[in-house]
Scaffold this active site. Sequence first.
Site, PDB file in Angstrom:
ATOM      1  N   SER A 169      71.998   2.547 -27.717  1.00  0.00           N
ATOM      2  CA  SER A 169      72.967   2.593 -26.691  1.00  0.00           C
ATOM      3  C   SER A 169      73.447   4.024 -26.634  1.00  0.00           C
ATOM      4  O   SER A 169      72.895   4.826 -26.412  1.00  0.00           O
ATOM      5  CB  SER A 169      73.980   1.493 -27.012  1.00  0.00           C
ATOM      6  OG  SER A 169      75.171   1.575 -26.105  1.00  0.00           O
ATOM      7  N   ASP A 204      70.583  -2.821 -22.415  1.00  0.00           N
ATOM      8  CA  ASP A 204      70.921  -2.054 -23.966  1.00  0.00           C
ATOM      9  C   ASP A 204      70.083  -2.460 -25.065  1.00  0.00           C
ATOM     10  O   ASP A 204      69.882  -3.437 -25.050  1.00  0.00           O
ATOM     11  CB  ASP A 204      72.344  -2.549 -23.958  1.00  0.00           C
ATOM     12  CG  ASP A 204      72.934  -1.927 -25.060  1.00  0.00           C
ATOM     13  OD1 ASP A 204      72.488  -0.929 -25.663  1.00  0.00           O
ATOM     14  OD2 ASP A 204      74.354  -2.155 -25.328  1.00  0.00           O
TER      15      ASP A 204
END
Length: 375
Positions: A65, A204
Amino acid sequence: MILATTSSTFASLEEMVTVLSIDGGGIKGIIPGTILEFLEGQLQKMDNNADARLADYFDVIGGTSTGGLLTAMITTPNENNRPFAAANEIVPFYFEHGPHIFNSSTGQFFGPKYDGKYLMQVLQEKLGETRVHQALTEVAISSFDIKTNKPVIFTKSNLAKSPELDAKMYDICYSTAAAPTYFPPHYFATNTINGDKYKFNLVDGAVATVADPALLSVSVATRRAQEDPAFASIRSLNYKKMLLLSLGTGTTSEFDKTHTAEETAKWGALQWMLVIQQMTEAASSYMTDYYLSTVFQDLHSQNNYLRVQENALTGTTTKADDASEANMELLAQVGENLLKKPVSKDNPETYEEALKRFAKLLSDRKKLRANKASY
């Protein structure tokens, strides 16, 4: 707390494999950004080299991330084949671009909160056409393919067997940051070893590794040890020959006081959905730290592992997408204050002191290897 540098450690220091891991957490990446700026500054002072960069000292740098974005920033080369961003440019990057990335006016009620267009635009501008193989050190950036239901780990060492993973860094960075409900998933394609198109449908990286990619980064290092002589010292999981620095983006001390068993016994699916992600991420991050601490301790190498984490975030600083100037200022202050805090209840050494020790080891190791190469 980490190894003291003595004459008895220099012989083994040269063989050490160094790993840096950076957690996910959206705008909270300002916290590890502050820590990285301090660490790189110490290295520059110790080596009397204003051009010293973190990629010069770490064998593996991994992130997920926002940690994946930081990984790319400090490992992607510029036109001079040096990292395009110094560590002291990380926090200003968030201040300049964060408010546009997390702009609520671009979101929709039905669909992701943010459209991701500005995020992709700035990634393309900063990272250009650079691909994984060009990274200045080994990287480990995670994502999750929602078409195959499998994690996708982008590393340099996998490219010989899986050339389709040699994606553009901006595609990788958007993918690892594409948190469900926040940003749209990302589709792109590369070519396989046979020239066929290989399609990615990614979200993600925290879906694959949760928010703490330290185990992933260690795994990439140990896997590379089977083929790369530079990593040979950690074959057979010899963590005694590894230095691991893991940077968190902060957790909240209030979380475990928020709910009771009596209260949650009455909850339905909607109420659980509002907190389950935070619970899962907090628990997983704790277990990763617990596992690594235990492994290093069992090998009598507990000083080789340093986890830098703020465990007392409150108010707006707990939010991954609050990019207001006031909150970003608070996050930067959290990072600065963290340096003055003790490493643990049992270890009064501050993070600042521990990071200085870590920097000394990194500096000494680099000099030892440079001296050996000159013979």
